[in-house]
Design an enzyme around this catalytic site. Structure first.
Site: not given
Length: 666
Positions: A116, A206-207
């Protein structure tokens, strides 16, 4: 195992429940468990949000939902009291049997990592403006999308109305969103991830999830060392930091990645005792898939942590349903999927788009908006190569009430004309039932999807049926490589939690617009709408994983198109079916005409050969008795078929013809 943030949240929740003030806890929003909130006085934050939004349409809607949830919980508790008076021995036994089955499925052989990016949007903006690293800042104006860790100390977090955040932190600097910048940086990170797992799974911009089992075996590395190396590479090459969770499955890895944020990692050992201990004290809200509503329902029946689930196991299916029971038992045991695959390989359930706007009641404007949404949905359906068997219209009234209607058109739909034609009567019905209807959101969604990808050519050169030509077939549920079903009910709960967060963002956007009309928000209403719609659209496109075998001009892994590192899939060549043989042919006029001439010449040769060939001997016509049976040759079943022949083998039987190859009797 309980951190300060967890205990603070738990203490505050107990305080508001004792005061019957559940609304204040609800108003804290979906991001209460975000990292960086450990030292925040959540009760103070709640009071500020409560007072800042009181009297707004958003507040009234949240109050209405809270009252409904309270009534629902009262019914759940009444149901539980009834169950406590009956013998649940069979339910207890069934629960224990299911737990035993789950234990047999426990897989401790894999290493799954959840990564993350830390305050991603804010981190990307800080690369261009380093001075912002040392002051409270956020990205997003109407509604905050990301806050840096300085801002989080004041209680600011994603999914919070901008004007509320300014009350918590008057010095907060808010920047507008720049999606192109974030997408480009995300691709830089993805180009590193693919070196550790070519089949990593993007969970959002974003992960991501990775299975590094094979990588560690090939490199002879410990998982923690491999992840530490991965994080160092990302920091060096992209100048942003990531946090990671390492575990035996995706569920625990997701939880663990939030433990040592920012720029840290946490490992839960692949050991049953360690996993059970990790889950025992974990608040249910920390599990991906348990949102604010489900958390409060569980809390009401005495379940605050995953360890509490075991004592309530006989009641769970009766109170929340079978799927919830299965999901919760897997949470209690710390079980989850170990299979990680590219996001584009997952079965897609629906394709949809929606738009928020200022209160709108004019029928002409509403139809223009519906037409625009239909055109946007056509673009999405074309891009994803689907049609929809079911069309759903979603509207949100100016009172925040959400209404949906659906229709099943006579054919699968994809074009804007069809989408508009079949959705318009649903909109008209809403208008008829709600005089003076005012809307602030409208959306269209296609479900029961049908693929429009062209199928290949079969052995005979014939085009195989697909959704483009004939009766399409619905997408099937996937199975694993061994043909076994891999069923993890968490997917449904995770999707519900995502939808809850999205709905919250939409409603907060409306709250910000209300405040803007009162002059307290610097972003214009039009800018807020544009930001809201762009944010809703952003991230929905699923990009294929970078190709680790390709090296670009700068020796970087990725796609050959430099702007986005994404190369669109090759377009399938169009074709025309030959009217003679029905086989697909090139759309080039000369080639197509040459083929038709060839087919016609073959037909002419066949006819000439038939005319000059001796006639075949006439078959003896059987003599039938008065009942229509062949005299002396009873078929044994009275249906005129040769004895011993099955129906599908009867010569000339309509719809059951077969082709046979090879020598008879071979």
């Amino acid at each position: 195992m309980t951190t300060n943030g967890q205990s603070t949240s738990s203490e505050f929740r107990e305080a508001v429940v004792s005061d019957h003030d559940t609304l204040k806890y609800h108003l804290l929003g979906p991001s209460l468990t975000k990292a960086g909130q450990d030292t925040v006085d959540q009760q103070k934050v709640s009071e500020i949000i409560y007072n800042a939004s009181k009297g707004s349409k958003y507040f009234n809607n949240e109050e209405y939902k809270d009252k409904n949830l309270t009534q629902k919980i009262e019914k759940i508790l009444a149901r539980k009291r009834q169950l406590e008076r009956v013998d649940l021995a069979s339910d207890l036994r069934r629960a224990d049997e299911y737990i035993a089955e789950l234990e047999l499925s426990r897989d401790l052989s894999q290493t799954v990592v959840h990564i993350d990016c830390d305050a991603f949007y804010a981190a990307v903006e800080e690369l261009d403006r380093p001075e912002l690293k040392h002051v409270p800042m956020a990205v997003g104006k109407g509604v905050l999308t990301t806050c840096n860790y300085h801002a989080r100390k004041f209680g600011c977090r994603s999914g919070m109305a901008g004007f509320v955040a300014m009350k918590l932190c008057p010095d907060l600097i808010c920047l507008p969103l720049n999606f192109e910048k974030y997408t480009a940086k995300a691709q830089e990170v993805r180009e590193i991830l693919v070196e550790y797992d070519p089949r990593f799974e993007s969970a959002s911009i974003d992960e991501a999830y990775l299975n590094i089992t094979q990588y560690c075996e090939e490199k002879h590395m410990d998982p923690e060392d491999a992840v530490s190396q991965l994080r160092d590479e990302v920091a060096e090459r992209t100048k942003i930091t990531i946090s990671a969770g390492i575990a035996a499955n995706a569920k625990i890895a997701k939880i663990a990645s939030n433990r040592n944020k920012p720029n840290g990692q946490f490992k839960v050992a692949n050991d049953r005792t360690t996993i059970l201990a990790f889950m025992r004290d974990l608040p249910t809200r920390k599990v991906n898939g348990v949102g604010r509503v489900f958390e409060r329902e569980l809390d009401a029946v005495g379940v605050k942590t995953c360890g509490d689930l075991y004592s309530q196991r006989a009641y769970l299916s009766k109170l929340f349903g079978e799927k919830a029971f299965q999901f919760l038992m897997q949470c209690h045991l710390g079980l989850g999927r170990t299979k990680v695959q590219p996001a584009e390989e997952y079965e897609r359930k629906s394709v949809g788009t929606e738009s928020t706007f200022h209160d709108m009641s004019d029928k002409t404007e509403l139809r223009e908006k519906l037409r625009w949404i239909a055109e946007e949905l056509e673009k999405d359906l074309t891009r994803t190569q689907f049609k929809g068997r079911t069309l759903v219209l979603k509207v949100k009234l100016h009172t925040y009430e959400v209404l949906t209607r659906q229709v099943v058109p006579p054919k699968a739909v994809r074009t804007a004309d069809d989408l508009y034609t079949y959705s318009l009567p649903m909109l008209a019905k809403h208008e008829k039932e709600i005089p003076g209807m005012k809307l602030r959101l409208m959306g269209l969604r296609c479900t029961h999807l049908v693929s429009t990808k062209k199928s290949g050519i079969d052995f005979f050169g014939m085009r195989q049926p697909s959704a483009v030509d004939g009766e399409p077939s619905l997408i099937n549920t996937k199975v694993d490589n061994d043909g076994e079903w891999e069923i993890w009910p968490e997917a449904e709960f995770e999707e519900a939690a995502r939808q809850e967060r999205q709905d919250e963002m939409n409603e907060l956007e409306q709250l910000s617009q209300e405040q803007d009309m009162n002059g307290s928000e610097p972003l214009t209403a039009e800018e807020q709408l544009e930001e809201a719609n762009r944010r809703h659209k952003h991230g929905r496109e699923i990009l294929p994983n970078p190709d680790p075998t390709y090296r670009g001009p700068n020796s970087s892994v990725g796609f050959q198109k430099p702007a986005t590192n994404h190369v669109a899939p090759a377009k399938e060549e169009p074709f025309w079916p030959c009217p003679i043989c029905a086989r697909p042919q090139s759309t080039n006029d000369k080639d197509f005409n040459d083929h038709i001439d060839f087919c016609l010449s073959k037909q002419t040769i066949k006819e000439a050969a038939r005319d000059t060939s001796p006639s075949p001997p006439a078959l003896e016509k059987p003599v039938l008795d008065g009942r229509g049976k062949e005299n002396g040759h009873s078929s044994g079943n009275g249906r005129g078929r040769p004895k011993g022949k099955r129906k599908s083998e009867a010569v000339g039987e309509r719809g059951n013809k077969r082709l046979f190859f090879g020598v008879q009797g071979a």
